[in-house]
Design a protein around this motif. Structure first.
Motif, PDB file in Angstrom:
ATOM      1  N   GLU A  78      -3.391  -5.828   4.048  1.00 54.25           N
ATOM      2  CA  GLU A  78      -2.974  -6.741   2.980  1.00 54.25           C
ATOM      3  C   GLU A  78      -3.909  -6.660   1.774  1.00 54.25           C
ATOM      4  O   GLU A  78      -3.461  -6.689   0.629  1.00 54.25           O
ATOM      5  CB  GLU A  78      -2.886  -8.172   3.504  1.00 54.25           C
ATOM      6  CG  GLU A  78      -1.706  -8.374   4.441  1.00 54.25           C
ATOM      7  CD  GLU A  78      -1.687  -9.744   5.107  1.00 54.25           C
ATOM      8  OE1 GLU A  78      -2.730 -10.460   5.067  1.00 54.25           O
ATOM      9  OE2 GLU A  78      -0.640 -10.101   5.674  1.00 54.25           O
ATOM     10  N   ASP A  95      -1.773  -2.547  -5.504  1.00 50.59           N
ATOM     11  CA  ASP A  95      -0.448  -2.974  -5.962  1.00 50.59           C
ATOM     12  C   ASP A  95       0.649  -2.077  -5.393  1.00 50.59           C
ATOM     13  O   ASP A  95       1.484  -1.529  -6.114  1.00 50.59           O
ATOM     14  CB  ASP A  95      -0.391  -2.989  -7.496  1.00 50.59           C
ATOM     15  CG  ASP A  95       0.871  -3.655  -8.024  1.00 50.59           C
ATOM     16  OD1 ASP A  95       1.451  -4.494  -7.296  1.00 50.59           O
ATOM     17  OD2 ASP A  95       1.286  -3.336  -9.149  1.00 50.59           O
ATOM     18  N   LEU A  96       0.643  -1.907  -4.068  1.00 50.41           N
ATOM     19  CA  LEU A  96       1.686  -1.157  -3.390  1.00 50.41           C
ATOM     20  C   LEU A  96       1.854  -1.680  -1.976  1.00 50.41           C
ATOM     21  O   LEU A  96       1.022  -2.423  -1.490  1.00 50.41           O
ATOM     22  CB  LEU A  96       1.397   0.342  -3.395  1.00 50.41           C
ATOM     23  CG  LEU A  96       0.098   0.834  -2.769  1.00 50.41           C
ATOM     24  CD1 LEU A  96       0.228   1.003  -1.276  1.00 50.41           C
ATOM     25  CD2 LEU A  96      -0.289   2.154  -3.391  1.00 50.41           C
ATOM     26  N   LYS A  97       2.943  -1.287  -1.330  1.00 44.79           N
ATOM     27  CA  LYS A  97       3.189  -1.685   0.050  1.00 44.79           C
ATOM     28  C   LYS A  97       2.935  -0.492   0.960  1.00 44.79           C
ATOM     29  O   LYS A  97       3.385   0.614   0.685  1.00 44.79           O
ATOM     30  CB  LYS A  97       4.633  -2.148   0.237  1.00 44.79           C
ATOM     31  CG  LYS A  97       4.949  -3.465  -0.427  1.00 44.79           C
ATOM     32  CD  LYS A  97       4.108  -4.569   0.110  1.00 44.79           C
ATOM     33  CE  LYS A  97       4.868  -5.589   0.889  1.00 44.79           C
ATOM     34  NZ  LYS A  97       3.973  -6.579   1.473  1.00 44.79           N
ATOM     35  N   GLU A 120      -3.201  -3.396  -0.042  1.00 46.69           N
ATOM     36  CA  GLU A 120      -1.946  -3.524  -0.789  1.00 46.69           C
ATOM     37  C   GLU A 120      -2.151  -4.329  -2.072  1.00 46.69           C
ATOM     38  O   GLU A 120      -1.628  -3.973  -3.126  1.00 46.69           O
ATOM     39  CB  GLU A 120      -0.874  -4.201   0.073  1.00 46.69           C
ATOM     40  CG  GLU A 120      -0.364  -3.342   1.198  1.00 46.69           C
ATOM     41  CD  GLU A 120       0.628  -4.046   2.087  1.00 46.69           C
ATOM     42  OE1 GLU A 120       1.412  -3.341   2.734  1.00 46.69           O
ATOM     43  OE2 GLU A 120       0.636  -5.303   2.149  1.00 46.69           O
ATOM     44  N   LYS A 121      -2.926  -5.396  -1.971  1.00 46.94           N
ATOM     45  CA  LYS A 121      -3.186  -6.236  -3.145  1.00 46.94           C
ATOM     46  C   LYS A 121      -3.983  -5.472  -4.199  1.00 46.94           C
ATOM     47  O   LYS A 121      -3.638  -5.484  -5.376  1.00 46.94           O
ATOM     48  CB  LYS A 121      -3.948  -7.488  -2.702  1.00 46.94           C
ATOM     49  CG  LYS A 121      -4.274  -8.435  -3.829  1.00 46.94           C
ATOM     50  CD  LYS A 121      -5.028  -9.646  -3.306  1.00 46.94           C
ATOM     51  CE  LYS A 121      -5.494 -10.524  -4.441  1.00 46.94           C
ATOM     52  NZ  LYS A 121      -6.310 -11.631  -3.973  1.00 46.94           N
ATOM     53  N   GLU A 122      -5.032  -4.785  -3.771  1.00 48.11           N
ATOM     54  CA  GLU A 122      -5.899  -4.062  -4.702  1.00 48.11           C
ATOM     55  C   GLU A 122      -5.169  -2.895  -5.381  1.00 48.11           C
ATOM     56  O   GLU A 122      -5.380  -2.624  -6.549  1.00 48.11           O
ATOM     57  CB  GLU A 122      -7.142  -3.534  -3.986  1.00 48.11           C
ATOM     58  CG  GLU A 122      -8.079  -4.611  -3.484  1.00 48.11           C
ATOM     59  CD  GLU A 122      -8.796  -5.349  -4.593  1.00 48.11           C
ATOM     60  OE1 GLU A 122      -9.095  -4.741  -5.635  1.00 48.11           O
ATOM     61  OE2 GLU A 122      -9.050  -6.558  -4.415  1.00 48.11           O
ATOM     62  N   PRO A 172       8.270  -3.791 -10.096  1.00 48.11           N
ATOM     63  CA  PRO A 172       6.887  -3.568  -9.667  1.00 48.11           C
ATOM     64  C   PRO A 172       6.728  -2.180  -9.063  1.00 48.11           C
ATOM     65  O   PRO A 172       7.681  -1.596  -8.571  1.00 48.11           O
ATOM     66  CB  PRO A 172       6.656  -4.646  -8.601  1.00 48.11           C
ATOM     67  CG  PRO A 172       7.815  -5.550  -8.657  1.00 48.11           C
ATOM     68  CD  PRO A 172       8.908  -4.873  -9.419  1.00 48.11           C
ATOM     69  N   LYS A 173       5.486  -1.671  -9.089  1.00 41.46           N
ATOM     70  CA  LYS A 173       5.209  -0.353  -8.518  1.00 41.46           C
ATOM     71  C   LYS A 173       5.688  -0.254  -7.081  1.00 41.46           C
ATOM     72  O   LYS A 173       6.116   0.792  -6.638  1.00 41.46           O
ATOM     73  CB  LYS A 173       3.714  -0.063  -8.558  1.00 41.46           C
ATOM     74  CG  LYS A 173       3.197   0.345  -9.891  1.00 41.46           C
ATOM     75  CD  LYS A 173       1.767   0.799  -9.735  1.00 41.46           C
ATOM     76  CE  LYS A 173       0.900   0.131 -10.758  1.00 41.46           C
ATOM     77  NZ  LYS A 173      -0.488   0.458 -10.594  1.00 41.46           N
ATOM     78  N   ALA A 174       5.606  -1.344  -6.347  1.00 41.38           N
ATOM     79  CA  ALA A 174       5.997  -1.338  -4.935  1.00 41.38           C
ATOM     80  C   ALA A 174       7.460  -0.946  -4.757  1.00 41.38           C
ATOM     81  O   ALA A 174       7.853  -0.461  -3.715  1.00 41.38           O
ATOM     82  CB  ALA A 174       5.755  -2.708  -4.321  1.00 41.38           C
TER      83      ALA A 174
END
Length: 90
Positions: free
Chosen positions: A47, A54-56, A50-52, A79-81
């Protein structure tokens, strides 16, 4: 004007990028006493990454409702995700 409502993200229940067995092998643990704690560490680590970044890192479903005014056209930037989405439904 674009208005986005009711955003929800649901992870698809897929496994973590690094399994508990892989982590235990890497750190040299062969007992199950701390499995629950290690699972929590794996999830928290993913998590944070993913936050740092900006992806899943695991499959996820993102749902939202979008409304626009009839007289305006605007560009919606995802979003990039969502750039590697398997599908988009309207």
């Amino acid at each position: 004007m674009i208005n986005i409502h009711n955003i929800s993200v649901t992870e698809a229940g897929s496994s973590e990028p690094v399994s508990l067995a892989e982590l235990k092998r890497f750190i040299g643990i062969d007992y199950a006493d701390d499995d629950s704690l290690l699972d929590d560490v794996l999830i928290a680590t993913r998590e944070q990454i993913e936050k740092e970044l900006d992806l899943k890192l695991v499959d996820a479903s993102v749902s939202f409702y979008m409304t626009t005014s009839k007289d305006e056209e605007e560009l919606l930037v995802l979003p990039k995700a969502l750039n590697n989405s398997a599908s988009v439904s309207y």
